[in-house]
Design an enzyme around this catalytic site. Structure first.
Site, mmCIF file in Angstrom:
data_model
loop_
_atom_site.group_PDB
_atom_site.id
_atom_site.type_symbol
_atom_site.label_atom_id
_atom_site.label_comp_id
_atom_site.label_asym_id
_atom_site.label_seq_id
_atom_site.Cartn_x
_atom_site.Cartn_y
_atom_site.Cartn_z
ATOM 1 C CG ASN A 116 -3.357 6.699 -6.270
ATOM 2 O OD1 ASN A 116 -4.022 7.405 -7.020
ATOM 3 N ND2 ASN A 116 -3.805 6.200 -5.123
ATOM 4 C CD GLU A 131 -9.715 2.707 5.023
ATOM 5 O OE1 GLU A 131 -9.648 1.517 4.643
ATOM 6 O OE2 GLU A 131 -9.547 3.673 4.269
ATOM 7 C CE1 TYR A 145 1.602 -2.282 -3.984
ATOM 8 C CE2 TYR A 145 2.336 -3.793 -2.267
ATOM 9 C CZ TYR A 145 2.094 -2.500 -2.703
ATOM 10 O OH TYR A 145 2.330 -1.440 -1.876
ATOM 11 C CB CYS A 205 -2.572 3.209 -3.327
ATOM 12 S SG CYS A 205 -2.086 4.811 -2.727
ATOM 13 C CG HIS A 206 -4.972 3.628 2.427
ATOM 14 N ND1 HIS A 206 -5.610 4.476 1.548
ATOM 15 C CD2 HIS A 206 -5.955 3.138 3.250
ATOM 16 C CE1 HIS A 206 -6.914 4.518 1.833
ATOM 17 N NE2 HIS A 206 -7.142 3.701 2.848
#
Lengths: 185, 154
Positions: A145, A180, A122, A153-154
């Site tokens: 979001n 990912e 952040y 945002c993950h």
């Protein structure tokens, strides 16, 4: 009397084609649950983990004339399928964030640049939008979001390395990061 | 006085009322013509939806729209003055029985008469649909009925 599926579909398509709706949506089945996916004429405007609440939020944000028109989200559904199958690392969909407040929009813009398979914090994101002390406000922007997964945002975690929080719940955040390859367990 | 009810997302409104709207239109116009009228009814509902402020009687609201679409459809397809075939009268619902009478009334009176005598709604609800009071709805309906009597019994 029940309305035939054909008549129902024709009405939905015709209403969208006539420009009489504010947003079109459909539900999309994914490995992390059934999502509500919505689009305006400008582009993808919302993905919700809770379809029922998502419909109310869509109605408030885009206008009440929201209608399920499956074909209108075909492109988004296809890209999401490819993403969850591990065949897509970036989305090529036009997005509509025109109703998002200015600061949040700037943050989301920067967020979109965080690459697949990587994470940031952040604080780092706050620094990138020129407000290094605004980590908390950046957290707020992530929380609001409107298009999670596509606007990733993950990929934003706490400075200590903890996952911190996620609108769809931490299990989903973990699942996306594992998909990912950013998390090993 | 009923409180103001928040207007739902159109999808929920449509999902809840499409069956009854199609049923009413199919009885009035036959299944085939009801399909076009169905689409026209919800198109009109979509156009008016952003201006809706109260959802306390969406059923009566959309049935009024459907009724107007059916009347327009009848006007469009039936030559002036021609009456429906006698044998079809028995099977017609109450609304169809009064339609040829009310189609010449001013819009508010027509809606009040149709909702009262065709759909059996009480005056408070009719008032809510018409954006006025129960008393005003009662007056509109009785004024409509008086007008019909004058026409029928000169």
């Amino acid at each position: 009397m029940s309305v035939s599926e054909d008549l129902d579909n024709r009405f939905r398509e015709a209403a969208a084609a006539a420009g009489l709706i504010d947003a079109a949506f459909d539900l999309a089945d994914t490995p992390i649950g059934t999502l509500l996916v919505a689009t305006t004429d400008r582009g993808l405007c919302q993905i919700s983990f809770d379809p029922d609440r998502g419909l109310d939020e869509l109605s408030e944000a885009a206008g009440r004339r929201v209608l399920r028109v499956p074909r209108r989200i075909d492109a988004a559904r296809r890209e999401l399928d490819e993403y969850f199958e591990g065949r897509r690392t970036a989305f090529d969909l036009p997005l509509d964030v025109s109703r998002v407040p200015e600061f949040q929009r700037v943050v989301l813009h920067e967020l979109a640049l965080v690459p697949y398979g990587e994470v940031t914090t952040y604080g780092a994101l706050a620094a990138r939008v020129g407000k290094p002390r605004a980590a908390r406000a950046v957290g707020g922007a992530m929380h609001h979001n409107p298009i999670p997964i596509v606007l990733p945002c993950h990929r934003v975690i706490g400075a200590s390395g903890s996952l911190t929080g996620y609108g769809g719940g931490l299990d989903r955040k973990r699942a996306l990061l594992k998909l990912e390859g950013a998390l090993l367990f | 006085m009923m409180g103001v009810v928040t207007v739902p997302p159109f999808e929920r409104f449509y999902d809840e009322h499409r069956g009854i709207v199609f049923g009413v239109l199919a009885k009035r116009l036959g299944r085939q013509r009801a399909e076009d009228a169905f689409q026209e009814t919800f198109f009109r509902a979509l156009r008016a939806y952003p201006k809706l402020r109260d959802a306390s009687n969406l059923r009566a609201w959309v049935l009024t729209i459907a009724e107007n679409v059916a009347i327009d459809e009848h006007r469009r397809t039936r030559p002036q003055g021609e009456l429906p075939e006698q044998e079809s009268w028995d099977s017609l619902p109450p609304v169809a029985e009064i339609e040829h009478l009310v189609s010449e009334l001013p819009p508010t009176e027509r809606a009040a008469v149709v909702l009262r005598y065709g759909y059996d709604l009480d005056y408070d609800r009719i008032g809510a649909v018409l954006g006025s009071s129960g008393d005003a709805a009662r007056q509109a309906a009785s004024s409509g009925v008086r007008r019909l009597r004058r026409k029928e019994l000169p």
